[in-house]
Write a protein that holds these residues in place. Structure first.
Motif, PDB file in Angstrom:
ATOM      1  N   SER A 116      20.853   1.622  -7.729  1.00 41.02           N
ATOM      2  CA  SER A 116      21.896   0.839  -8.398  1.00 41.02           C
ATOM      3  C   SER A 116      23.114   1.723  -8.629  1.00 41.02           C
ATOM      4  O   SER A 116      23.069   2.943  -8.443  1.00 41.02           O
ATOM      5  CB  SER A 116      21.378   0.320  -9.749  1.00 41.02           C
ATOM      6  N   ASP A 117      24.195   1.119  -9.074  1.00 37.75           N
ATOM      7  CA  ASP A 117      25.409   1.903  -9.367  1.00 37.75           C
ATOM      8  C   ASP A 117      25.119   2.966 -10.431  1.00 37.75           C
ATOM      9  O   ASP A 117      25.630   4.100 -10.352  1.00 37.75           O
ATOM     10  CB  ASP A 117      26.519   0.979  -9.837  1.00 37.75           C
ATOM     11  N   ALA A 118      24.318   2.633 -11.423  1.00 37.09           N
ATOM     12  CA  ALA A 118      23.984   3.602 -12.479  1.00 37.09           C
ATOM     13  C   ALA A 118      23.177   4.764 -11.904  1.00 37.09           C
ATOM     14  O   ALA A 118      23.390   5.936 -12.276  1.00 37.09           O
ATOM     15  CB  ALA A 118      23.190   2.912 -13.584  1.00 37.09           C
ATOM     16  N   ASP A 119      22.258   4.420 -10.971  1.00 37.76           N
ATOM     17  CA  ASP A 119      21.473   5.486 -10.327  1.00 37.76           C
ATOM     18  C   ASP A 119      22.381   6.411  -9.518  1.00 37.76           C
ATOM     19  O   ASP A 119      22.216   7.631  -9.525  1.00 37.76           O
ATOM     20  CB  ASP A 119      20.409   4.875  -9.404  1.00 37.76           C
ATOM     21  N   TRP A 120      23.346   5.816  -8.830  1.00 37.12           N
ATOM     22  CA  TRP A 120      24.263   6.630  -8.028  1.00 37.12           C
ATOM     23  C   TRP A 120      25.111   7.536  -8.915  1.00 37.12           C
ATOM     24  O   TRP A 120      25.414   8.681  -8.530  1.00 37.12           O
ATOM     25  CB  TRP A 120      25.181   5.720  -7.195  1.00 37.12           C
ATOM     26  N   GLU A 121      25.471   7.058 -10.075  1.00 38.67           N
ATOM     27  CA  GLU A 121      26.250   7.904 -10.980  1.00 38.67           C
ATOM     28  C   GLU A 121      25.453   9.156 -11.361  1.00 38.67           C
ATOM     29  O   GLU A 121      26.013  10.258 -11.454  1.00 38.67           O
ATOM     30  CB  GLU A 121      26.637   7.122 -12.246  1.00 38.67           C
ATOM     31  N   VAL A 123      23.144  10.534  -9.475  1.00 42.66           N
ATOM     32  CA  VAL A 123      23.109  11.360  -8.256  1.00 42.66           C
ATOM     33  C   VAL A 123      24.409  12.141  -8.107  1.00 42.66           C
ATOM     34  O   VAL A 123      24.414  13.336  -7.782  1.00 42.66           O
ATOM     35  CB  VAL A 123      22.862  10.477  -7.015  1.00 42.66           C
ATOM     36  N   PHE A 124      25.516  11.484  -8.353  1.00 41.92           N
ATOM     37  CA  PHE A 124      26.816  12.148  -8.246  1.00 41.92           C
ATOM     38  C   PHE A 124      26.906  13.322  -9.224  1.00 41.92           C
ATOM     39  O   PHE A 124      27.421  14.402  -8.872  1.00 41.92           O
ATOM     40  CB  PHE A 124      27.950  11.151  -8.527  1.00 41.92           C
ATOM     41  N   GLU A 125      26.429  13.114 -10.447  1.00 38.57           N
ATOM     42  CA  GLU A 125      26.469  14.179 -11.443  1.00 38.57           C
ATOM     43  C   GLU A 125      25.598  15.354 -11.023  1.00 38.57           C
ATOM     44  O   GLU A 125      25.987  16.523 -11.169  1.00 38.57           O
ATOM     45  CB  GLU A 125      25.998  13.647 -12.807  1.00 38.57           C
ATOM     46  N   PHE A 149      26.533   9.410   1.634  1.00 35.88           N
ATOM     47  CA  PHE A 149      26.128  10.431   0.674  1.00 35.88           C
ATOM     48  C   PHE A 149      25.654  11.694   1.385  1.00 35.88           C
ATOM     49  O   PHE A 149      26.086  12.802   1.049  1.00 35.88           O
ATOM     50  CB  PHE A 149      25.015   9.884  -0.230  1.00 35.88           C
ATOM     51  N   TRP A 150      24.778  11.536   2.376  1.00 33.25           N
ATOM     52  CA  TRP A 150      24.258  12.713   3.072  1.00 33.25           C
ATOM     53  C   TRP A 150      25.321  13.397   3.918  1.00 33.25           C
ATOM     54  O   TRP A 150      25.329  14.622   4.046  1.00 33.25           O
ATOM     55  CB  TRP A 150      23.044  12.329   3.915  1.00 33.25           C
ATOM     56  N   LYS A 151      26.234  12.619   4.459  1.00 33.71           N
ATOM     57  CA  LYS A 151      27.349  13.229   5.187  1.00 33.71           C
ATOM     58  C   LYS A 151      28.247  14.017   4.226  1.00 33.71           C
ATOM     59  O   LYS A 151      28.769  15.082   4.576  1.00 33.71           O
ATOM     60  CB  LYS A 151      28.163  12.152   5.899  1.00 33.71           C
ATOM     61  N   THR A 152      28.407  13.474   3.025  1.00 36.66           N
ATOM     62  CA  THR A 152      29.213  14.173   2.013  1.00 36.66           C
ATOM     63  C   THR A 152      28.579  15.498   1.628  1.00 36.66           C
ATOM     64  O   THR A 152      29.262  16.534   1.527  1.00 36.66           O
ATOM     65  CB  THR A 152      29.378  13.290   0.765  1.00 36.66           C
ATOM     66  N   LEU A 153      27.269  15.478   1.403  1.00 33.65           N
ATOM     67  CA  LEU A 153      26.571  16.729   1.073  1.00 33.65           C
ATOM     68  C   LEU A 153      26.703  17.741   2.200  1.00 33.65           C
ATOM     69  O   LEU A 153      26.837  18.945   1.958  1.00 33.65           O
ATOM     70  CB  LEU A 153      25.096  16.454   0.784  1.00 33.65           C
TER      71      LEU A 153
END
Length: 252
Positions: A116-121, A123-125, A149-153
């Motif tokens: 969810s969006d909350a879960d992604w937040e 992950v971002f942190e 996300f994986w490309k960003t990492l």
């Protein structure tokens, strides 16, 4: 008998007596003069000896100052070399770790498409992802989010590796004079090799093929040279540590 008749009659004896006393007088005078000369020479010798001793003490003092200065400079140079080599090796090790992170053959890429969006937040942190990248990922579909996300990492890992490479090269440019030439040249060469690998990964159209080629180069070229460099650095640090001169004593 008058005085004149006395001298007239006895002058031969008087002259003989006077002449007989001359050697004794001369001997006494010579003995007295010899003592004066001996004392004068002794005083001159003592003065010369004191002067020579003073000059010798000054010469020894100057030599001690010069030797102490040379040894102090040598110790400072050796200490700087030890410090610089240690820092350079730590930076080189950081390059190795970050390059290996980029080229790791078995990266575990979890499927986060169900987050969810909350879960992604969260992950971002955890991965320190901020700003526009966050918004880009959240704006994508659930499936695309995972890929982005994986490309960003991966981009972050490549960036971090490039920063480590650049910082190491800059350090070697600034302080390379204190690094053993063979060691410094090999560090620079390894940094250029790693830089080429990161550039190839960033520009490659076929990421899978690029990853395989870089991984092979990392395993067969970078790491063997890195391990050989480790032995060189360790030997050099040991030599520098053993070259430190003993303190100079100022007295007996």
């Amino acid at each position: 008998m008058t005085t004149s008749s006395f001298f007239s009659e006895n002058w031969p004896a008087l002259v003989a007596g006077a002449l007989a006393g001359i050697p004794t007088a001369l001997a006494s005078a010579w003995a007295f003069g010899s003592k004066l000369t001996e004392k004068w020479l002794d005083r001159r010798f003592q003065k010369s000896l004191q002067y020579l001793k003073h000059e010798q003490d000054l010469t020894i003092a100057r030599l001690k100052v010069e030797v102490d200065s040379v040894l102090a400079a040598k110790v400072k140079i050796q200490a700087k070399e030890f410090e610089t080599m240690t820092v350079a090796w730590e930076m080189m090790s950081d390059v190795m770790v970050k390059v290996s992170t980029v080229e790791a053959p078995l990266k575990i890429q979890s499927d986060l498409s169900g987050h969810s969006d909350a879960d992604w937040e969260d992950v971002f942190e955890d991965h320190h992802i901020k700003g526009g990248v966050r918004r880009e990922i959240l704006a994508a579909t659930p499936f695309e989010r995972n890929s982005l996300f994986w490309k960003t990492l991966d981009r972050i890992a490549v960036h971090d590796a490039n920063v480590a490479i650049s910082e190491t090269r800059i350090y070697l440019k600034k302080y390379g004079v204190f690094v053993h030439k063979e060691v410094g040249d090999e560090m620079e060469s390894l940094c250029l090799l790693a830089k080429g690998m990161m550039m190839k990964r960033s520009l490659a159209h076929d990421q899978f093929r690029s990853t395989l080629e870089n991984l092979e180069k990392f395993d067969k070229e970078f790491m063997p040279r890195y391990e050989a460099l480790f032995d060189q650095v360790r030997a050099r640090l040991r030599d520098v540590g053993q070259m430190a001169p003993s303190p100079v004593k100022n007295g007996p």
